[in-house]
Design an enzyme around this catalytic site. Structure first.
Site, PDB file in Angstrom:
ATOM      1  N   ASP A  74     -26.542  30.690 -56.758  1.00 24.24           N
ATOM      2  CA  ASP A  74     -25.624  29.794 -56.924  1.00 24.24           C
ATOM      3  C   ASP A  74     -24.048  30.216 -56.487  1.00 24.24           C
ATOM      4  O   ASP A  74     -23.762  31.609 -56.020  1.00 24.24           O
ATOM      5  CB  ASP A  74     -25.300  29.077 -58.513  1.00 24.24           C
ATOM      6  CG  ASP A  74     -24.720  27.957 -58.561  1.00 24.24           C
ATOM      7  OD1 ASP A  74     -23.933  27.480 -57.632  1.00 24.24           O
ATOM      8  OD2 ASP A  74     -25.002  27.331 -59.584  1.00 24.24           O
TER       9      ASP A  74
HETATM   10  C1  BGC Z   1     -23.415  24.459 -58.953  1.00 21.46           C
HETATM   11  C2  BGC Z   1     -24.659  24.080 -58.182  1.00 21.46           C
HETATM   12  C3  BGC Z   1     -24.445  23.597 -56.698  1.00 21.46           C
HETATM   13  C4  BGC Z   1     -23.421  24.427 -55.991  1.00 21.46           C
HETATM   14  C5  BGC Z   1     -23.164  24.043 -54.660  1.00 21.46           C
HETATM   15  C6  BGC Z   1     -22.335  25.130 -58.097  1.00 21.46           C
HETATM   16  O1  BGC Z   1     -21.094  25.057 -58.754  1.00 21.46           O
HETATM   17  O2  BGC Z   1     -23.639  25.113 -60.270  1.00 21.46           O
HETATM   18  O3  BGC Z   1     -25.430  23.363 -58.951  1.00 21.46           O
HETATM   19  O4  BGC Z   1     -25.648  23.486 -56.038  1.00 21.46           O
HETATM   20  O5  BGC Z   1     -22.174  24.729 -56.804  1.00 21.46           O
HETATM   21  O6  BGC Z   1     -22.267  23.179 -54.287  1.00 21.46           O
END
Ligand code: BGC
Length: 744
Positions: free
Chosen positions: A292
């Protein structure tokens, strides 16, 4: 003749096309270390484009794709782009990739969480918590297919969805993205959604690669604040949080994103146990594991388990990460190179990661045609998507209260529509809606309706008054005197309260209570003596216990996407008979957060010695609750046998009759309870559900089939077992008992 067919055979063998695996293996052999590490690097669009409009900077793009050989890009800069803008972005990126030595295409990933979040005029659907209320697996699949098509039409082939985190902590700001507190719903809808994304075959312009997230236990933070520590005994982890991922792997999910949090002091991004031993070896996951946001860097900067940024990279890659969502710079590229050169990360680990990434790119057809596809573009914004969006919003609507059968209201009623959510669009859609936070209304489709507009369209302007204004937080929305004055002369007040859009950490709250300004508004409405109908547009359950008894009606609308307002107004005025049911226990207070699948001692409230009550589960509205404008009655529950052996199946029949005067849909839910077990058994567990449609007066027999595996639980040795014993099977108010005998 024999000779001829031999020749023919050898020709056929020779012409056998290489598999995606073989192609990836061949390509891998030609790659330099830099090229491999580049494939493992993912940066955000902001690294290569201007923040305002996503317009690419040629120099920055070259730095990413040519110099750092970046294999993946994600995200938007500030807000959604048009289909055409996406095509321009994607075309330029793939053109740049074509200039590299091996011409490996870039894979672009986006968060299409409840519809394609980041393309303007895409169709948005209910958040997962609302989809779970529909208990309609086919509908969840239909919604997903639209999302896949609108992503692919935009040129995007990788979606960071679905969220499979189990929503057992209602404080958590990502609760709306979950399928609620139950494991079975999460498993069932999650697997259906993954199939819907991928089953057409990833080369097909109707499919995208899915990404199950956020592995594992992300939703269980102790404080309820996003990305704060999780303390999860393994038995609980395996019982409530792992099965959804297990089902998703079986359903064929291509990729997985890792939980940004830490479990029992180990950040999941550094957990070889969870990423390699459990996920790869035990669940057999073959796809790509992506981090993430910035989570490798944070092993050093936030979790403090890596003393240097280099150590962080070594920890994460050796734990099993394939791709790093770096995402703001190229530090990962430089550090991983050093780590390999110093022998801290073995080449075999790099090859393993890169091969998985290349296989995914081959499967998606990116090597054949990396550009936006004409056949896919034609699938954007079809009129029928609006029909699916309306059906999904309708079926999500959960009628929690209807005192004296006040609802539906008469079409000739005169109503006051009030509250901060009455003239809001963002409070009907929530997170991941054209922007990350979803709270910038200028990006929503211009034909999006507010609740006030939808009700006015139905009743005519002459029958509707309002005290609400645009802007959820505008002071005018909280003017109690104005509300009281406007109530004279109306038949009912429709009070629209809840939550404006938020996502992730900005949505953290220390209190589930409805904010004071909203409660004051509710009290003012009640004080008028007019019937008040509370419409809640919210992503998680805000406490309404103090005002609920005086509400004639309570409709939980969630954040149900594009058609929320129409669905609310259809339910309030009887054009749709509601059938949504809760996928969570609506809490009564912060101290009453017991979940439906509680343990026996959570049911017990002991006052003094023998003074024991069994009312420990007292949410304001229980899991599975939701009213209809008709009545459904159950006949007796019949079992095909009083015994269910290990290799046998048990059929459960029940007849359901619509005894009211309206047609309607109804979800039949089947629960079981084991009387005694080596681990304290749950008071109930949902094992199956079926949604049916019955015309007024009509009956239908519903059959469920259970086998031993449906009764299993995780025992003290962390094994999933079915223990012999007596089981109750429960549907509505009906119950029967059967025995799962000991193995002879
Ligand atoms: C979130 C994810 C997301 C990623 C990309 C993160 O802050 O936790 O769920 O896929 O950002 O946007």
């Amino acid at each position: 003749m024999i000779l001829l067919s031999g020749v023919f055979l050898s020709v056929v063998c020779f012409a056998q096309p290489l598999s995606d695996q073989q192609k990836a293996a061949n390509l891998l052999k030609q790659m330099t270390l830099d090229e491999k590490i580049g494939q493992m690097t993912q940066v955000t669009l902001g690294v290569v484009a201007a923040p305002e409009d996503g317009v690419l900077s040629p120099a920055a793009l070259a730095k990413a794709v040519i110099d750092h050989k970046v294999g993946s890009i994600l995200n938007v800069t500030n807000h959604a782009l048009t289909v055409e803008q996406w095509h321009t972005v994607l075309t330029q990126i793939q053109d740049e990739a074509k200039k590299t030595r091996l011409k490996i295409p870039v894979i672009y990933g986006l968060d299409g969480i409840h519809g394609q979040t980041y393309t303007l005029n895409s169709t948005l659907f209910p958040q997962n918590i609302g989809m779970a209320a529909t208990r309609n697996t086919e509908l969840a699949a239909a919604v997903t297919k639209v999302t896949a098509k609108e992503l692919r039409a935009s040129g995007i082939r990788w979606n960071f969805a679905p969220v499979l985190d189990c929503g057992r902590q209602p404080l958590w700001s990502r609760f709306p993205e979950t399928y609620g507190e139950d494991v079975y719903i999460g498993k069932t809808l999650g697997a259906a959604v993954i199939k819907a994304y991928e089953e057409d075959g990833l080369r097909n312009p109707t499919a995208v690669a899915s990404c199950m997230k956020h592995y594992l236990g992300y939703s269980a933070s102790r404080t309820g604040k996003d990305r704060t520590p999780i303390y999860l005994p393994e038995i609980e982890m395996r019982e409530y949080y792992l099965p959804q991922f297990q089902a998703a792997v079986k359903a064929g999910a291509s990729t997985l994103m890792v939980n940004s949090g830490e479990i029992n002091g180990t950040p999941v991004h550094a957990s070889k146990y969870l990423l390699t031993d459990v996920l790869r070896k035990e669940l057999g996951f073959q796809g790509v594991i992506v981090t993430d946001w910035e989570d490798i860097i944070r092993l050093h900067t936030r979790h403090n388990v890596a003393a240097t940024p280099l150590d962080a990279v070594v920890l994460a890659i050796n734990a099993g990460i394939d791709m790093s969502m770096v995402p703001m710079d190229f530090s990962f590229f430089d550090l991983l190179k050093q780590a390999v050169q110093k022998g801290k990360v073995p080449m075999s680990r790099i090859d393993d990661a890169v091969k998985r990434i290349l296989i995914l790119k081959y499967k998606l057809g990116l090597f054949d045609q990396p550009y936006p596809e004409e056949a896919a573009t034609a699938n954007f914004g079809k009129p029928e998507y609006q029909t699916i969006a309306l059906q999904a919003a309708h079926e999500a609507m959960t009628l929690l209260q209807n005192q004296d059968g006040l609802l539906p209201l008469a079409r000739n009623a005169r109503v006051l529509v009030a509250g901060p959510a009455a003239q809001s669009i963002s409070a009907l859609n929530g997170c991941w809606s054209y922007t990350w936070q979803g709270n910038q209304e200028q990006w929503y489709p211009t034909d999006s309706k507010t609740i006030l507009q939808a009700i006015t369209d139905k009743l005519g302007a002459g029958s509707v008054v309002t005290t609400s204004v645009r802007g959820f937080d505008s002071q005018d929305n909280y003017d109690t005197a104005k509300l009281k004055a406007a109530a004279s002369g109306v038949d009912a007040i429709i009070l629209c309260l809840g939550e404006n859009a938020y996502a992730e950490s900005p949505g953290n709250t220390g209190d589930l209570a409805l904010p004071g300004g909203q409660t004051d508004l509710a009290k003012a409405a009640i004080s008028t003596g007019k019937p008040v109908i509370l419409v809640l547009t919210e992503g998680r359950p805000r406490l309404i216990t103090g005002i609920a008894p005086q509400m004639k009606g309570i409709l939980l609308a969630y954040w149900s996407g594009k058609k929320t307002a129409e669905a609310v107004s259809d339910v309030l005025f009887g054009d749709y008979n509601p059938d949504g049911i809760l996928a969570f226990s609506y809490p009564r207070s912060m101290g009453e957060m017991v979940l439906y699948d509680r343990k026996p001692t959570e049911d017990t409230r002991e006052i003094f010695n023998a003074d024991v009550t069994m009312d420990g589960y007292k949410p304001l509205f229980p899991f599975g609750w939701g009213l209809s404008y008709t009545r459904f009655e159950y006949g007796d529950l019949q079992l095909s046998s009083g015994k269910l052996g290990p290799a046998q199946r048990l059929t459960i029949h029940i007849t359901v009759k619509n005894t009211g005067s309206r047609d309607g849909k109804h979800t039949v839910e089947l629960y079981t309870r084991e009387h005694y077990a080596s681990i304290t058994p749950n008071m109930r567990r949902l094992r199956a559900f079926k949604k049916i449609f019955l015309k007024a007066g009509e009956s239908q027999t519903v059959d469920f089939v259970l086998d031993g595996r449906d009764l299993a639980f995780v025992n003290a040795q962390l094994k999933t077992v079915t223990e012999p014993g007596d089981f109750d099977v429960m549907i509505g108010d009906k119950k029967a008992t059967f025995r799962y005998p000991p193995t002879p």
